[in-house]
Design an enzyme around this catalytic site. Structure first.
Site, PDB file in Angstrom:
ATOM      1  N   HIS A  84      -6.072 133.993 -40.207  1.00  0.00           N
ATOM      2  CA  HIS A  84      -6.130 134.343 -38.787  1.00  0.00           C
ATOM      3  C   HIS A  84      -6.733 135.733 -38.648  1.00  0.00           C
ATOM      4  CE1 HIS A  84      -2.731 131.452 -37.301  1.00  0.00           C
ATOM      5  NE2 HIS A  84      -3.605 130.837 -38.086  1.00  0.00           N
TER       6      HIS A  84
ATOM      7  N   GLU B 174      -5.767 138.316 -37.043  1.00  0.00           N
ATOM      8  CA  GLU B 174      -4.788 139.398 -37.224  1.00  0.00           C
ATOM      9  C   GLU B 174      -4.534 139.679 -38.696  1.00  0.00           C
ATOM     10  OE1 GLU B 174      -4.530 136.633 -35.312  1.00  0.00           O
ATOM     11  OE2 GLU B 174      -2.897 136.856 -33.874  1.00  0.00           O
TER      12      GLU B 174
ATOM     13  N   CYS C 200       0.724 134.482 -33.352  1.00  0.00           N
ATOM     14  CA  CYS C 200       1.616 133.385 -33.733  1.00  0.00           C
ATOM     15  C   CYS C 200       2.768 133.959 -34.567  1.00  0.00           C
ATOM     16  CB  CYS C 200       0.831 132.348 -34.533  1.00  0.00           C
ATOM     17  SG  CYS C 200       0.406 132.888 -36.215  1.00  0.00           S
TER      18      CYS C 200
ATOM     19  N   CYS D 116       1.583 135.682 -37.904  1.00  0.00           N
ATOM     20  CA  CYS D 116       0.948 136.982 -37.700  1.00  0.00           C
ATOM     21  C   CYS D 116       1.959 138.012 -37.208  1.00  0.00           C
ATOM     22  CB  CYS D 116      -0.215 136.845 -36.725  1.00  0.00           C
ATOM     23  SG  CYS D 116      -1.568 135.833 -37.389  1.00  0.00           S
TER      24      CYS D 116
END
Length: 176
Positions: A60, A62, A90, A93
């Site tokens: 991801h 992040e 999410c 993260c």
């Protein structure tokens, strides 16, 4: 009257940089999420989602930006940094954000189904964890949300076309 000087320290500006990263993800057919990490008014890390490219569910924006920022700082603690991300983090993260002790998280679009910065749950300010982040939500929200909605609308349209081809025998493996 003079035009105001652009405040390069502003949330609006840094979210714009995250949106640039999200646009890169969009072009690569990744979920269009972008992130930047800022320290002392300077961007020290930039990333976009790369889940499909890297075949890695943890890639991801992040997570990738956090790893870059740790390298830039030379430490896993990012206590004096701010993360700007186009979509609410999410749970995965958010867990990483808490572990690296980011001071602040700024996000654009909320995620009512899986957002872990206040929408579905709030791991960033969970009372029993050893760190809590300041949260600013809704920065350039409409732009962030529109990019996500457009991406998923395109995905659904492409899926319908593919399903239509398969049902009519005009798919790539047909002998027509």
């Amino acid at each position: 009257m003079e035009e105001p000087i652009i405040d390069l320290q502003s949330d609006h500006y840094f979210m714009g940089e995250a949106l640039r990263q999200a646009a890169r993800a969009f072009e690569a057919e990744e979920v269009p999420v972008g992130a930047v990490v800022v320290r002392n008014g300077r961007i020290i890390a930039r990333a976009s989602n790369q889940v499909e490219l890297l075949k890695d569910a943890t890639a991801h924006a992040e997570m990738l930006a956090i790893t870059q920022a740790e390298e830039a700082v030379g430490d896993w603690r990012l206590t004096d940094c701010t993360l700007y991300v186009t979509k609410e983090p999410c749970p995965m993260c958010a867990g990483a954000i808490v572990h690296v002790r980011l001071a602040r998280v700024v996000f654009g679009a909320s995620d009512p189904k899986a957002g872990a910065a206040g929408s579905a749950l709030n791991l960033l300010q969970f009372p029993t964890l050893n760190h809590r982040c300041a949260i600013t939500s809704g920065v350039r929200e409409e732009e962030c949300r529109l990019m996500l909605q457009t991406f998923f609308a395109n995905q659904r349209a492409a899926q319908k076309i593919e399903e239509s081809r398969k049902s009519t025998g005009n798919g790539p493996n047909s002998s027509n």
